[in-house]
Design a protein around this motif. Sequence first.
Motif, mmCIF file in Angstrom:
data_model
loop_
_atom_site.group_PDB
_atom_site.id
_atom_site.type_symbol
_atom_site.label_atom_id
_atom_site.label_comp_id
_atom_site.label_asym_id
_atom_site.label_seq_id
_atom_site.Cartn_x
_atom_site.Cartn_y
_atom_site.Cartn_z
ATOM 1 N N UNK A 6 16.659 -18.443 33.827
ATOM 2 C CA UNK A 6 15.641 -17.536 34.335
ATOM 3 C C UNK A 6 15.818 -17.306 35.827
ATOM 4 N N UNK A 7 15.327 -16.169 36.256
ATOM 5 C CA UNK A 7 15.217 -15.838 37.669
ATOM 6 C C UNK A 7 13.908 -15.090 37.835
ATOM 7 N N UNK A 8 13.052 -15.602 38.688
ATOM 8 C CA UNK A 8 11.753 -14.968 38.909
ATOM 9 C C UNK A 8 11.496 -14.867 40.401
ATOM 10 N N UNK A 9 10.866 -13.780 40.807
ATOM 11 C CA UNK A 9 10.502 -13.576 42.209
ATOM 12 C C UNK A 9 9.084 -13.033 42.263
ATOM 13 N N UNK A 10 8.189 -13.796 42.875
ATOM 14 C CA UNK A 10 6.780 -13.423 43.018
ATOM 15 C C UNK A 10 6.350 -13.666 44.446
ATOM 16 N N UNK A 11 5.484 -12.784 44.924
ATOM 17 C CA UNK A 11 4.931 -12.922 46.273
ATOM 18 C C UNK A 11 6.035 -13.247 47.277
ATOM 19 N N UNK A 12 6.078 -14.461 47.772
ATOM 20 C CA UNK A 12 7.090 -14.816 48.776
ATOM 21 C C UNK A 12 8.042 -15.905 48.283
ATOM 22 N N UNK A 13 8.092 -16.173 46.966
ATOM 23 C CA UNK A 13 8.929 -17.252 46.420
ATOM 24 C C UNK A 13 9.901 -16.729 45.363
ATOM 25 N N UNK A 14 11.048 -17.428 45.247
ATOM 26 C CA UNK A 14 12.063 -17.156 44.219
ATOM 27 C C UNK A 14 12.302 -18.430 43.420
ATOM 28 N N UNK A 15 12.568 -18.263 42.122
ATOM 29 C CA UNK A 15 12.845 -19.388 41.238
ATOM 30 C C UNK A 15 14.079 -19.023 40.412
ATOM 31 N N UNK A 16 15.083 -19.879 40.428
ATOM 32 C CA UNK A 16 16.344 -19.606 39.741
ATOM 33 C C UNK A 16 16.748 -20.879 39.011
ATOM 34 N N UNK A 17 16.752 -20.856 37.667
ATOM 35 C CA UNK A 17 17.024 -22.104 36.970
ATOM 36 C C UNK A 17 17.379 -21.973 35.510
ATOM 37 N N UNK A 18 17.315 -23.124 34.839
ATOM 38 C CA UNK A 18 17.707 -23.277 33.440
ATOM 39 C C UNK A 18 16.689 -24.155 32.726
ATOM 40 N N UNK A 19 16.711 -24.106 31.389
ATOM 41 C CA UNK A 19 15.856 -24.981 30.597
ATOM 42 C C UNK A 19 16.507 -25.267 29.246
ATOM 43 N N UNK A 20 16.214 -26.441 28.712
ATOM 44 C CA UNK A 20 16.640 -26.841 27.366
ATOM 45 C C UNK A 20 15.522 -27.688 26.765
ATOM 46 N N UNK A 21 15.455 -27.709 25.449
ATOM 47 C CA UNK A 21 14.448 -28.531 24.799
ATOM 48 C C UNK A 21 14.378 -28.262 23.319
ATOM 49 N N UNK A 22 13.268 -28.643 22.736
ATOM 50 C CA UNK A 22 13.080 -28.459 21.307
ATOM 51 C C UNK A 22 11.640 -28.691 20.920
ATOM 52 N N UNK A 23 11.348 -28.461 19.647
ATOM 53 C CA UNK A 23 9.981 -28.660 19.192
ATOM 54 C C UNK A 23 9.823 -28.453 17.698
ATOM 55 N N UNK A 24 8.566 -28.500 17.283
ATOM 56 C CA UNK A 24 8.189 -28.310 15.890
ATOM 57 C C UNK A 24 7.360 -27.041 15.782
ATOM 58 N N UNK A 25 7.479 -26.356 14.661
ATOM 59 C CA UNK A 25 6.718 -25.123 14.481
ATOM 60 C C UNK A 25 6.113 -25.063 13.088
ATOM 61 N N UNK A 26 5.116 -24.205 12.986
ATOM 62 C CA UNK A 26 4.478 -23.907 11.706
ATOM 63 C C UNK A 26 4.331 -22.390 11.627
ATOM 64 N N UNK A 27 4.484 -21.851 10.424
ATOM 65 C CA UNK A 27 4.310 -20.418 10.274
ATOM 66 C C UNK A 27 3.961 -20.018 8.857
ATOM 67 N N UNK A 28 3.655 -18.735 8.727
ATOM 68 C CA UNK A 28 3.352 -18.146 7.425
ATOM 69 C C UNK A 28 3.995 -16.776 7.364
ATOM 70 N N UNK A 29 4.554 -16.443 6.214
ATOM 71 C CA UNK A 29 5.270 -15.188 6.013
ATOM 72 C C UNK A 29 4.590 -14.396 4.892
#
Length: 171
Positions: A93-116
Motif C-alpha cells: 500500500x501507499x497512502x498520502x493524507x494531510x501531511x503524512x505518507x505511508x508506504x508498506x506491506x502486509x501479510x496475514x490470515x484469518x477465518x471467514x464465514x459466508x452464505x451463497x
Amino acid sequence: MLFFLTCLSQAASAQKVAVKTNALYWLTTTLNGGVEVALRPRSTLDLSAAYNPWTFSGGEKIHFWLAQPEYRHWFCEKFEGHFVGLHAHGGQFFAAFDDRRYDGNFVGGGLSYGFDWILSPHWNIEATIGVGYAYIWYKEGPWLPCIKCQQNRYKHYIGPTKVGVTFTYIF
C-alpha cells in the motif's frame, strides 16, 4: 435432520469453476476479481485479488494491491448455502493524507464465514465476513519525500480482514 436430508437430496453438480467480483470493493473504486475452483463436492479454493490505483481530489491517495486466497468448506454443496473458510492475505500500500505518507506491506490470515444464494443456474450472490491477523510493516514520513525523515513502523493487527457482497458466475 432436515438439513442432512436436504444435502443428500441435492443432485451432484458439474459446476467446477466460478468467476466473481466483490461489489463492496467497487463502491470504493477498487478494481477486483476472483476465480473459485471446486476441489471436492464440498470444498473450493477461491483466488481473489484487488487493485486501487486512484488519486483523489486534493492529492490524497490510497494505492494498494491485495491477494487473498481462501480454502472453503461448504456445509451442503459447493457454491450453495453456508461455508467457512481459511484465508491468507498479502499486499502493498501507499497512502498520502494531510501531511503524512505511508508506504508498506502486509501479510496475514484469518477465518471467514459466508452464505451463497442461488439467483439462477449460473448466477449467485454471496455475503462473507472474516476476522484474522495481519503483520504490517511500513515507512511513515512527511508528505514531501524525505528519506532522512522517514520512520520504520510495525503493527500487529487483529480484527476484520475480509468483507464482501460478491456476484458470482458459475460455469
